[in-house]
Design a protein around this motif. Sequence first.
Motif, short mmCIF file in Angstrom:
data_model
loop_
_atom_site.label_atom_id
_atom_site.label_comp_id
_atom_site.label_asym_id
_atom_site.label_seq_id
_atom_site.Cartn_x
_atom_site.Cartn_y
_atom_site.Cartn_z
N THR A 59 0.83 -1.20 0.00
CA THR A 59 0.00 0.00 0.00
C THR A 59 0.87 1.25 0.00
O THR A 59 2.08 1.20 0.24
CB THR A 59 -0.92 0.04 1.23
OG1 THR A 59 -0.13 0.30 2.40
CG2 THR A 59 -1.67 -1.27 1.41
N SER A 60 0.21 2.37 -0.21
CA SER A 60 0.93 3.65 -0.25
C SER A 60 1.30 4.17 1.13
O SER A 60 2.15 5.05 1.26
CB SER A 60 0.07 4.70 -0.96
OG SER A 60 -1.17 4.86 -0.28
N ARG A 121 -1.67 3.20 -7.68
CA ARG A 121 -0.83 4.16 -8.41
C ARG A 121 0.54 3.56 -8.61
O ARG A 121 1.03 2.78 -7.80
CB ARG A 121 -0.70 5.47 -7.62
CG ARG A 121 -2.00 6.22 -7.45
CD ARG A 121 -1.76 7.53 -6.72
NE ARG A 121 -0.87 8.39 -7.48
CZ ARG A 121 -0.37 9.54 -7.01
NH1 ARG A 121 -0.65 9.93 -5.77
NH2 ARG A 121 0.42 10.28 -7.77
N LEU A 123 4.16 4.19 -8.32
CA LEU A 123 5.10 5.06 -7.63
C LEU A 123 6.52 4.69 -8.02
O LEU A 123 6.76 3.77 -8.81
CB LEU A 123 4.90 4.91 -6.11
CG LEU A 123 3.47 5.11 -5.60
CD1 LEU A 123 3.40 4.84 -4.11
CD2 LEU A 123 2.98 6.52 -5.93
N ARG A 128 1.45 0.42 -6.20
CA ARG A 128 1.00 0.29 -4.82
C ARG A 128 -0.50 0.60 -4.74
O ARG A 128 -1.02 1.46 -5.46
CB ARG A 128 1.75 1.25 -3.87
CG ARG A 128 3.23 0.94 -3.72
CD ARG A 128 3.44 -0.36 -2.96
NE ARG A 128 4.84 -0.63 -2.69
CZ ARG A 128 5.66 -1.30 -3.49
NH1 ARG A 128 5.19 -1.78 -4.65
NH2 ARG A 128 6.91 -1.49 -3.16
N GLN A 130 -3.55 2.36 -3.22
CA GLN A 130 -3.75 3.61 -2.49
C GLN A 130 -4.46 3.28 -1.16
O GLN A 130 -5.60 2.80 -1.14
CB GLN A 130 -4.60 4.58 -3.31
CG GLN A 130 -4.70 5.97 -2.74
CD GLN A 130 -3.38 6.74 -2.83
OE1 GLN A 130 -2.55 6.46 -3.71
NE2 GLN A 130 -3.18 7.67 -1.91
#
Length: 547
Positions: A59-60, A121, A123, A128, A130
């Motif tokens: 995850t972000s 998104r 990155l 990853r 969001q």
Amino acid sequence: MHRSPGRLAVAFALALACALAVASCGTFGKSTATGAEAMLGDFEKAIEDQDPSATALLTSSPELAMIAYEATFNGMAADKVDVDVQRAEEYSDGTATFELKTTWSLGDKHEFQTITQGSARKLTLGWRVQWEPGLLAEDLPTGGSLRMVRTDANPAPAVLDRAGKKMLTLQTINNIVLDPAATGNIAGSVAALSTIIEPLAQLITPDVISRQLADAGNKPVTVVSVRDSDMIALAGDPASVPGVTIKKEPKLVLLDRRLKSPVFDGVQDYWQAIRDATSGWAVQTVVPGQPPVQLAGEQGPPGPDVTTSIDPNTQLDALDAVVEVAQPASILVVDAGTGEIRAAMRNDAAEASDITIDKGYTPGATLGSVADVINRLAGADDARAGQLLAQLGLGVDFKVAGVRPAGSGGQQSTAKPVTFRPEDLRVSALNMATLGVAIARGNSVAPSVIAGVPGQVQGGDLGAVDPAVLAAIDKAMRDTAADGDASDLVNAGGLRALVGTNGPQGPGWFVGIQGNRVFVVYCEGERSGSAALAVAQRFLSPRPHQQ
């Protein structure tokens, strides 16, 4: 992720249209194997593995996600989690959207399912997810997580005595916990807490609390547990003391504390089994500082009260009896006609020695008259000897609903020679009580304590006592009461008894029949035979009890 040929065709057509229109959108399926798809596959597997670290790292915001997923995986305690990533769409601007179908298998055929929306998104570290709490459940607030909880119908079942009056009920217990790491002045906290609890717990002095902490390695300790109804008697609020917290806990407790008995351990087990069988379940959202919100579940029906054969007055008589001596002593009282347990008590020394009514102990000379008649009738016939013993409730084990199994019961030794000897046998108080009932009524019946749930016998058959055995043991019991070791007892009208020890260090036994009751005394230690007689005498001389 699952794809269909139709969806792939649509995806291809959409991708082609977007490319021709120089649009910034796209899609992916198994045929494209893009980075976003691979990442979502890993994300799906990490959730199914219930691995909070692996899930959060995809995850972000790994730190926030880690907190939420760890709390959720622990709180849900699922047997299995099935995840299906659906409706995944990737866009040329480095983003993607998807739908997450999560099915939690929670045991006992309970299942909870969510369908949530998510985005991803690309990155610098790669693709990853969001992070947002809504991945777990729709509209879940920041800091929230999921949990499954057990639900129980109110009111809770009560445990009743033989007259149908409440004897144990579910109450809130306040566990007063002191954490030395949460106070800057541990000596001051110890002194202040001791003062507050002094009206109810005079024996828990500052020195006692300090020893509790030392024994626990200066970890948090529960100093004392107080019923809700007793909190008003404290000399202040324990939670006002630095380092002290109050943890509330529902617990089945005696309305009359004097009735404390080892038999209630098993009665509570039976009560808990009913509570478990009638419990419900719920999945909740949990957010710090907010009340939980139920998302799914069902409430179970109220459980029935548990009626026992326990007689409170007899329990109090038994309590007076066992505290008559300082050495380990216990007493079991049963109905002479039905075998139902009316009382079971032990003193503190017996509790420390873990003496229970179903553990096997040597009877010594107590069963001398039993050995004489069985050897005379059975001779060298092992099978016949075992049959005659079982008719008396000896050489067998009992499984009694409401009596927690604590050890081996009356298992007859296979030692040679064939001639039956009392020292070859181990008997429990339940065995000895059944012997008394068998002599009182002429045939044996398994003991019981839960109304409507008869005891079960293992290792032999109960039934009518051989007339010759019945006559011999009955005569021996009458002689013991009239001219033998029990002849000095007072208030012993109509008493029949067996008395004996297993040498100077015991144990000592007393098996008595008087009127509609059979009582069995068991003592350990030096002069345990005399101690057993003292306990029996006290039981035969009851005093009025304050209700």
